[in-house]
Every structure is written in C-alpha cells, then in structure tokens.
Design a protein around this motif. Sequence first.
Motif, PDB file in Angstrom:
ATOM      1  N   GLY A 106       0.839  -1.188   0.000  1.00 54.39           N
ATOM      2  CA  GLY A 106       0.000   0.000   0.000  1.00 54.39           C
ATOM      3  C   GLY A 106       0.876   1.240   0.000  1.00 54.39           C
ATOM      4  O   GLY A 106       2.037   1.207   0.433  1.00 54.39           O
ATOM      5  N   SER A 107       0.330   2.333  -0.484  1.00 49.58           N
ATOM      6  CA  SER A 107       1.112   3.571  -0.584  1.00 49.58           C
ATOM      7  C   SER A 107       1.589   4.067   0.771  1.00 49.58           C
ATOM      8  O   SER A 107       2.620   4.728   0.866  1.00 49.58           O
ATOM      9  N   ILE A 128       8.558  -3.020  -7.253  1.00 48.81           N
ATOM     10  CA  ILE A 128       7.506  -2.795  -6.260  1.00 48.81           C
ATOM     11  C   ILE A 128       6.276  -2.273  -6.983  1.00 48.81           C
ATOM     12  O   ILE A 128       6.371  -1.340  -7.785  1.00 48.81           O
ATOM     13  N   ILE A 129       5.136  -2.895  -6.702  1.00 44.82           N
ATOM     14  CA  ILE A 129       3.861  -2.424  -7.236  1.00 44.82           C
ATOM     15  C   ILE A 129       3.080  -1.865  -6.058  1.00 44.82           C
ATOM     16  O   ILE A 129       2.851  -2.558  -5.068  1.00 44.82           O
ATOM     17  N   VAL A 130       2.694  -0.603  -6.188  1.00 42.57           N
ATOM     18  CA  VAL A 130       2.052   0.107  -5.082  1.00 42.57           C
ATOM     19  C   VAL A 130       0.552   0.249  -5.336  1.00 42.57           C
ATOM     20  O   VAL A 130       0.123   0.687  -6.408  1.00 42.57           O
ATOM     21  N   TYR A 131      -0.204  -0.130  -4.315  1.00 45.26           N
ATOM     22  CA  TYR A 131      -1.647   0.104  -4.312  1.00 45.26           C
ATOM     23  C   TYR A 131      -1.880   1.468  -3.664  1.00 45.26           C
ATOM     24  O   TYR A 131      -1.517   1.681  -2.511  1.00 45.26           O
ATOM     25  N   PHE A 136      -3.065   9.588  -1.423  1.00 42.80           N
ATOM     26  CA  PHE A 136      -1.710   9.339  -1.891  1.00 42.80           C
ATOM     27  C   PHE A 136      -1.379  10.220  -3.090  1.00 42.80           C
ATOM     28  O   PHE A 136      -2.176  10.356  -4.011  1.00 42.80           O
ATOM     29  N   ASN A 137      -0.190  10.808  -3.082  1.00 40.02           N
ATOM     30  CA  ASN A 137       0.290  11.611  -4.207  1.00 40.02           C
ATOM     31  C   ASN A 137       1.243  10.746  -5.033  1.00 40.02           C
ATOM     32  O   ASN A 137       2.358  10.468  -4.591  1.00 40.02           O
ATOM     33  N   PRO A 138       0.850  10.317  -6.242  1.00 38.55           N
ATOM     34  CA  PRO A 138       1.693   9.422  -7.049  1.00 38.55           C
ATOM     35  C   PRO A 138       3.058  10.010  -7.400  1.00 38.55           C
ATOM     36  O   PRO A 138       4.006   9.266  -7.650  1.00 38.55           O
ATOM     37  N   GLU A 139       3.188  11.321  -7.380  1.00 36.36           N
ATOM     38  CA  GLU A 139       4.479  11.946  -7.694  1.00 36.36           C
ATOM     39  C   GLU A 139       5.546  11.586  -6.662  1.00 36.36           C
ATOM     40  O   GLU A 139       6.737  11.606  -6.964  1.00 36.36           O
ATOM     41  N   SER A 140       5.130  11.200  -5.465  1.00 37.63           N
ATOM     42  CA  SER A 140       6.101  10.834  -4.427  1.00 37.63           C
ATOM     43  C   SER A 140       6.840   9.538  -4.776  1.00 37.63           C
ATOM     44  O   SER A 140       7.890   9.252  -4.219  1.00 37.63           O
ATOM     45  N   ALA A 141       6.312   8.759  -5.720  1.00 41.41           N
ATOM     46  CA  ALA A 141       6.953   7.506  -6.120  1.00 41.41           C
ATOM     47  C   ALA A 141       7.938   7.698  -7.268  1.00 41.41           C
ATOM     48  O   ALA A 141       8.697   6.783  -7.587  1.00 41.41           O
ATOM     49  N   GLU A 142       7.940   8.867  -7.876  1.00 39.29           N
ATOM     50  CA  GLU A 142       8.783   9.092  -9.054  1.00 39.29           C
ATOM     51  C   GLU A 142      10.270   8.989  -8.762  1.00 39.29           C
ATOM     52  O   GLU A 142      11.050   8.694  -9.663  1.00 39.29           O
ATOM     53  N   LYS A 143      10.667   9.180  -7.522  1.00 43.63           N
ATOM     54  CA  LYS A 143      12.089   9.092  -7.176  1.00 43.63           C
ATOM     55  C   LYS A 143      12.600   7.649  -7.130  1.00 43.63           C
ATOM     56  O   LYS A 143      13.788   7.413  -7.022  1.00 43.63           O
ATOM     57  N   TYR A 144      11.684   6.688  -7.217  1.00 45.69           N
ATOM     58  CA  TYR A 144      12.051   5.274  -7.174  1.00 45.69           C
ATOM     59  C   TYR A 144      11.827   4.641  -8.548  1.00 45.69           C
ATOM     60  O   TYR A 144      10.686   4.396  -8.943  1.00 45.69           O
ATOM     61  N   PRO A 145      12.900   4.347  -9.296  1.00 40.84           N
ATOM     62  CA  PRO A 145      12.742   3.847 -10.660  1.00 40.84           C
ATOM     63  C   PRO A 145      12.067   2.476 -10.780  1.00 40.84           C
ATOM     64  O   PRO A 145      11.457   2.177 -11.800  1.00 40.84           O
ATOM     65  N   GLN A 148       6.143   0.988  -9.460  1.00 33.41           N
ATOM     66  CA  GLN A 148       5.030   1.347 -10.338  1.00 33.41           C
ATOM     67  C   GLN A 148       3.764   1.453  -9.499  1.00 33.41           C
ATOM     68  O   GLN A 148       3.594   0.734  -8.512  1.00 33.41           O
ATOM     69  N   ILE A 149       2.905   2.367  -9.880  1.00 34.97           N
ATOM     70  CA  ILE A 149       1.648   2.578  -9.166  1.00 34.97           C
ATOM     71  C   ILE A 149       0.536   1.837  -9.911  1.00 34.97           C
ATOM     72  O   ILE A 149       0.349   2.035 -11.115  1.00 34.97           O
ATOM     73  N   ALA A 150      -0.176   0.987  -9.214  1.00 35.63           N
ATOM     74  CA  ALA A 150      -1.309   0.274  -9.812  1.00 35.63           C
ATOM     75  C   ALA A 150      -2.499   1.226  -9.886  1.00 35.63           C
ATOM     76  O   ALA A 150      -2.748   1.991  -8.958  1.00 35.63           O
ATOM     77  N   ASN A 151      -3.205   1.166 -10.972  1.00 34.59           N
ATOM     78  CA  ASN A 151      -4.378   2.020 -11.154  1.00 34.59           C
ATOM     79  C   ASN A 151      -5.623   1.279 -10.650  1.00 34.59           C
ATOM     80  O   ASN A 151      -6.619   1.164 -11.349  1.00 34.59           O
ATOM     81  N   ALA A 152      -5.534   0.753  -9.450  1.00 30.99           N
ATOM     82  CA  ALA A 152      -6.592  -0.082  -8.881  1.00 30.99           C
ATOM     83  C   ALA A 152      -7.678   0.777  -8.238  1.00 30.99           C
ATOM     84  O   ALA A 152      -7.410   1.884  -7.770  1.00 30.99           O
ATOM     85  N   PRO A 153      -8.912   0.249  -8.204  1.00 33.13           N
ATOM     86  CA  PRO A 153      -9.970   0.956  -7.475  1.00 33.13           C
ATOM     87  C   PRO A 153      -9.597   1.102  -6.003  1.00 33.13           C
ATOM     88  O   PRO A 153      -8.979   0.196  -5.436  1.00 33.13           O
ATOM     89  N   LEU A 154      -9.947   2.215  -5.403  1.00 27.84           N
ATOM     90  CA  LEU A 154      -9.619   2.453  -3.995  1.00 27.84           C
ATOM     91  C   LEU A 154     -10.584   1.700  -3.086  1.00 27.84           C
ATOM     92  O   LEU A 154     -11.790   1.719  -3.295  1.00 27.84           O
ATOM     93  N   MET A 155     -10.025   1.052  -2.072  1.00 26.09           N
ATOM     94  CA  MET A 155     -10.805   0.325  -1.066  1.00 26.09           C
ATOM     95  C   MET A 155     -10.640   1.064   0.263  1.00 26.09           C
ATOM     96  O   MET A 155      -9.522   1.313   0.671  1.00 26.09           O
TER      97      MET A 155
END
Length: 192
Positions: A106-107, A128-131, A136-145, A148-155
């Motif tokens: 999870g993020s 790493i695949i992030v739910y 969550f701000n997806p830009e915070s993951a950009e520093k980690y090559p 990847q952010i999953a485009n999953a429905p939010l639970m």
Amino acid sequence: MIKTGLYFGSFNPIHVGHMAIANYMVEYTDIDQLWFVVSPQNPLKKKKTLLDDYHRLELVNRAIGDDLRFRASKVEFGLPKPSYTIDTLAYLSEKYPTHQFFILMGSDNLESIHKWKNADVLLANYDIIVYPRPGFNPESAEKYPRVQIANAPLMEISSTFIRDAIKEGKDIRHFLPYRSWDYLQQMNFYKK
C-alpha cells in the motif's frame, strides 16, 4: 521466470478488500501469481490485537479456496523475528530461483520505506507495485525507478474496522470471504 507478487501483511483478519486488491494485481499487472505472506510481527506495528499466526494463515487459506492464482505463505514463521522484508526476499530468491519476486504494498508503506531494513538494497533490486490509498500523491513515487503505481480501485476497508465491528456485535459477514467469516464465527475471534 515466474513473476510472483508478494503481498505481505498481518491479515488480521483478511477481508474482501485484500481479495479485491489481490485479484486486481494478478489481472492487471505483470505478475503471474500472488502469494499472501502472512507476517508474524511487523516491526513497525504493535502485537496486542494480533491473532495467532496459524489462525491468520487459516483465514487466508480459507479466503483463497481453490483459486490457483493465489497461495498462502508461512515463510516468515520460520525466519528470525521480527520479520524484515529484505530477509524474506533473500530467503525466497535463493529457495525459488525460477521466480522473479515483486513486492506489493500500500502507498502508506511506500511513504515509510526509508525506515525499512536495507531499504536502499530493496529499492535497487526488487520491483515494487504500489496500491494507492486515499490521499496518496503518485508523484512521491517518481524518485524510485523500480516502483510502479497500480491504477486499482480504492478500497476504504481495513482489518481494524472489521475487528472493531465484530467487537461491537455488528453483522459484517459480507466484508470477509465467506469461509473466513465462518471460521471467525466458529472460533469466536475478536469478540472481546
């Protein structure tokens, strides 16, 4: 290589949100299968409300049923405590050389990953695949090559909600896979 997602968690208890996320991951990402890694003790969490390891493993096995895309793993039960993801990955990579392991998280975990043991090694060597969780701000993951952010429905369901609802005497059977709910009822878990 068999692309295997490792979904770490206490699963205290497993619920339909966990199952929906797992289903999404095997259907919409590159992984071929998903292992629910039942963690005995997260070093960053308190243990007071944690069910016994084997009861949580049983809940996961019941939730999975005969779905061959999923597997319940007790690998961390035999590793030194507390469990550290990097140690589990090293062990699994050696034991299963035909598997390429992906970490599913999870993020909220991504935001605290800098506190993890050998975080730099983990981030450099594993995908790493992030739910994403609400807020969550997806830009915070950009520093980690390798993230990847999953485009999953939010639970917006949690194990804490499940435990609290059971303690309050609420009928929440539809928030858990039926066989897991049935086991919780038989064992009288979380009622006090």
